[in-house]
Scaffold this motif. Structure first.
Motif, mmCIF file in Angstrom:
data_model
loop_
_atom_site.group_PDB
_atom_site.id
_atom_site.type_symbol
_atom_site.label_atom_id
_atom_site.label_comp_id
_atom_site.label_asym_id
_atom_site.label_seq_id
_atom_site.Cartn_x
_atom_site.Cartn_y
_atom_site.Cartn_z
ATOM 1 N N GLN A 27 135.083 68.055 18.030
ATOM 2 C CA GLN A 27 136.099 67.324 18.800
ATOM 3 C C GLN A 27 137.201 66.794 17.877
ATOM 4 O O GLN A 27 138.362 66.703 18.281
ATOM 5 C CB GLN A 27 135.490 66.204 19.627
ATOM 6 C CG GLN A 27 135.155 64.959 18.839
ATOM 7 C CD GLN A 27 134.421 63.914 19.653
ATOM 8 O OE1 GLN A 27 133.619 64.230 20.524
ATOM 9 N NE2 GLN A 27 134.692 62.670 19.374
ATOM 10 N N ILE A 28 136.877 66.468 16.638
ATOM 11 C CA ILE A 28 137.888 66.001 15.679
ATOM 12 C C ILE A 28 138.886 67.124 15.394
ATOM 13 O O ILE A 28 140.095 66.912 15.378
ATOM 14 C CB ILE A 28 137.209 65.515 14.386
ATOM 15 C CG1 ILE A 28 136.345 64.284 14.693
ATOM 16 C CG2 ILE A 28 138.236 65.214 13.302
ATOM 17 C CD1 ILE A 28 135.374 63.920 13.591
ATOM 18 N N SER A 29 138.384 68.324 15.195
ATOM 19 C CA SER A 29 139.240 69.480 14.962
ATOM 20 C C SER A 29 140.085 69.793 16.196
ATOM 21 O O SER A 29 141.258 70.157 16.085
ATOM 22 C CB SER A 29 138.383 70.688 14.584
ATOM 23 O OG SER A 29 139.183 71.815 14.383
ATOM 24 N N GLU A 30 139.502 69.626 17.380
ATOM 25 C CA GLU A 30 140.241 69.891 18.618
ATOM 26 C C GLU A 30 141.410 68.912 18.787
ATOM 27 O O GLU A 30 142.441 69.272 19.342
ATOM 28 C CB GLU A 30 139.319 69.829 19.835
ATOM 29 C CG GLU A 30 138.318 70.956 19.927
ATOM 30 C CD GLU A 30 138.923 72.339 20.087
ATOM 31 O OE1 GLU A 30 140.129 72.459 20.389
ATOM 32 O OE2 GLU A 30 138.181 73.319 19.906
ATOM 33 N N GLN A 31 141.254 67.693 18.287
ATOM 34 C CA GLN A 31 142.371 66.747 18.326
ATOM 35 C C GLN A 31 143.548 67.307 17.519
ATOM 36 O O GLN A 31 144.701 67.217 17.947
ATOM 37 C CB GLN A 31 141.938 65.380 17.788
ATOM 38 C CG GLN A 31 143.044 64.338 17.776
ATOM 39 C CD GLN A 31 143.500 63.932 19.161
ATOM 40 O OE1 GLN A 31 142.730 63.962 20.108
ATOM 41 N NE2 GLN A 31 144.763 63.548 19.279
ATOM 42 N N GLU A 32 143.270 67.899 16.368
ATOM 43 C CA GLU A 32 144.315 68.529 15.559
ATOM 44 C C GLU A 32 144.927 69.712 16.300
ATOM 45 O O GLU A 32 146.140 69.935 16.223
ATOM 46 C CB GLU A 32 143.743 68.961 14.210
ATOM 47 C CG GLU A 32 143.320 67.801 13.334
ATOM 48 C CD GLU A 32 142.609 68.245 12.068
ATOM 49 O OE1 GLU A 32 142.633 69.448 11.743
ATOM 50 O OE2 GLU A 32 142.021 67.379 11.397
ATOM 51 N N HIS A 33 144.124 70.469 17.005
ATOM 52 C CA HIS A 33 144.632 71.598 17.790
ATOM 53 C C HIS A 33 145.599 71.109 18.870
ATOM 54 O O HIS A 33 146.648 71.714 19.092
ATOM 55 C CB HIS A 33 143.479 72.356 18.454
ATOM 56 C CG HIS A 33 142.664 73.167 17.506
ATOM 57 N ND1 HIS A 33 141.933 74.267 17.921
ATOM 58 C CD2 HIS A 33 142.459 73.068 16.171
ATOM 59 C CE1 HIS A 33 141.314 74.801 16.880
ATOM 60 N NE2 HIS A 33 141.612 74.086 15.817
ATOM 61 N N ILE A 34 145.232 70.033 19.536
ATOM 62 C CA ILE A 34 146.104 69.462 20.573
ATOM 63 C C ILE A 34 147.452 69.091 19.967
ATOM 64 O O ILE A 34 148.511 69.403 20.527
ATOM 65 C CB ILE A 34 145.465 68.209 21.214
ATOM 66 C CG1 ILE A 34 144.239 68.586 22.037
ATOM 67 C CG2 ILE A 34 146.479 67.469 22.090
ATOM 68 C CD1 ILE A 34 143.410 67.383 22.485
ATOM 69 N N LEU A 35 147.425 68.418 18.823
ATOM 70 C CA LEU A 35 148.668 67.970 18.202
ATOM 71 C C LEU A 35 149.524 69.151 17.753
ATOM 72 O O LEU A 35 150.755 69.115 17.895
ATOM 73 C CB LEU A 35 148.363 67.030 17.039
ATOM 74 C CG LEU A 35 147.658 65.724 17.442
ATOM 75 C CD1 LEU A 35 147.318 64.889 16.211
ATOM 76 C CD2 LEU A 35 148.494 64.923 18.428
ATOM 77 N N SER A 36 148.910 70.221 17.256
ATOM 78 C CA SER A 36 149.655 71.432 16.885
ATOM 79 C C SER A 36 150.325 72.053 18.103
ATOM 80 O O SER A 36 151.487 72.466 18.046
ATOM 81 C CB SER A 36 148.728 72.458 16.237
ATOM 82 O OG SER A 36 148.232 71.983 15.014
ATOM 83 N N ALA A 37 149.590 72.122 19.207
ATOM 84 C CA ALA A 37 150.156 72.679 20.445
ATOM 85 C C ALA A 37 151.250 71.772 20.997
ATOM 86 O O ALA A 37 152.256 72.251 21.540
ATOM 87 C CB ALA A 37 149.047 72.882 21.477
ATOM 88 N N GLN A 38 151.084 70.460 20.838
ATOM 89 C CA GLN A 38 152.094 69.517 21.319
ATOM 90 C C GLN A 38 153.393 69.652 20.528
ATOM 91 O O GLN A 38 154.493 69.588 21.103
ATOM 92 C CB GLN A 38 151.565 68.093 21.228
ATOM 93 C CG GLN A 38 152.509 67.063 21.847
ATOM 94 C CD GLN A 38 151.919 65.665 21.800
ATOM 95 O OE1 GLN A 38 151.187 65.319 20.870
ATOM 96 N NE2 GLN A 38 152.223 64.868 22.799
ATOM 97 N N VAL A 39 153.301 69.869 19.224
ATOM 98 C CA VAL A 39 154.493 70.073 18.398
ATOM 99 C C VAL A 39 155.290 71.264 18.921
ATOM 100 O O VAL A 39 156.521 71.203 19.034
ATOM 101 C CB VAL A 39 154.107 70.262 16.913
ATOM 102 C CG1 VAL A 39 155.262 70.824 16.102
ATOM 103 C CG2 VAL A 39 153.622 68.951 16.316
ATOM 104 N N LEU A 40 154.610 72.353 19.253
ATOM 105 C CA LEU A 40 155.300 73.522 19.804
ATOM 106 C C LEU A 40 155.981 73.185 21.124
ATOM 107 O O LEU A 40 157.119 73.593 21.365
ATOM 108 C CB LEU A 40 154.322 74.686 20.007
ATOM 109 C CG LEU A 40 153.802 75.370 18.755
ATOM 110 C CD1 LEU A 40 152.790 76.444 19.139
ATOM 111 C CD2 LEU A 40 154.933 75.969 17.940
#
Length: 195
Positions: A84-97
């Motif tokens: 879930q910690i890694s998924e938080q980073e995934h969310i933020l990467s997708a949000q930047v896009l």
């Protein structure tokens, strides 16, 4: 009444029942025309491509929220907490896009507050979350299979979503896919241990 397990679903039937496949497939349309922002070139995306960016952003939130919820059910299984910690980073990467291409994400509350876990703007993502939690409640083994299902789905959707996208989107999605491959490996190991 017989309980449904994640193994009762094929990805295609499950996604078709949610009606989400068309959104991701629509990403193959590529919009021409670019505008300058500073020293980098940002391509104008079609509405379908913007929908795809938002879809992937929400799908990453589904993964995080499912792992948070299942992690609270199965506190002795660390796989959910670790991923879930890694998924938080995934969310933020997708949000930047999304932000880079003018897609408003302000309606999506990314707080870890219990009031916002499991809340989605896209109906298909709400249905996916609800179904995953229902299946994950059956047993720890089924919860781990839900994790495997989410990662396989993410990998396939990221590959499709990258088609026809600008290089910055493709690169980000490739990084997300590599993360999902690592997550899939972790779930496969946990499933083998629990079986």
């Amino acid at each position: 009444m017989m309980k449904t397990t994640i193994t009762d679903f094929t990805r295609r039937k499950f996604m078709r029942s949610l009606g989400v496949g068309a959104v991701v497939v629509a990403s193959s349309a590529f919009a021409a025309g670019a505008r300058k922002r500073g020293s980098s070139t940002v391509v104008e995306l079609s509405d379908e491509q913007k929908d795809t960016l938002f879809f992937i952003f929400q799908e990453e939130k589904v993964a995080r929220d499912v792992y948070i919820t299942l992690g609270k059910m199965y506190t002795d299984e660390t796989t959910f907490a670790n991923i879930q910690i890694s998924e938080q980073e995934h969310i933020l990467s997708a949000q930047v896009l999304c932000e880079r291409y003018g897609i408003d994400t302000s309606s999506v509350n990314l707080s870890l507050d219990d009031n916002y876990i499991g809340q989605f703007e896209l109906h298909s993502m709400q249905e996916l979350y609800n179904q995953c939690i229902e299946l994950g409640q059956v047993s720890l083994l089924e919860a781990l299979k839900v994790g495997r299902f989410i990662e396989v789905t993410d990998i396939e959707d990221l590959e499709k979503a990258a088609e026809g996208m600008p290089s910055d989107v493709v690169n980000t999605y490739e990084n997300l896919k590599n993360g999902s491959l690592n997550h899939l490996d972790a779930f496969e190991k946990a499933i083998a241990r629990e079986s």
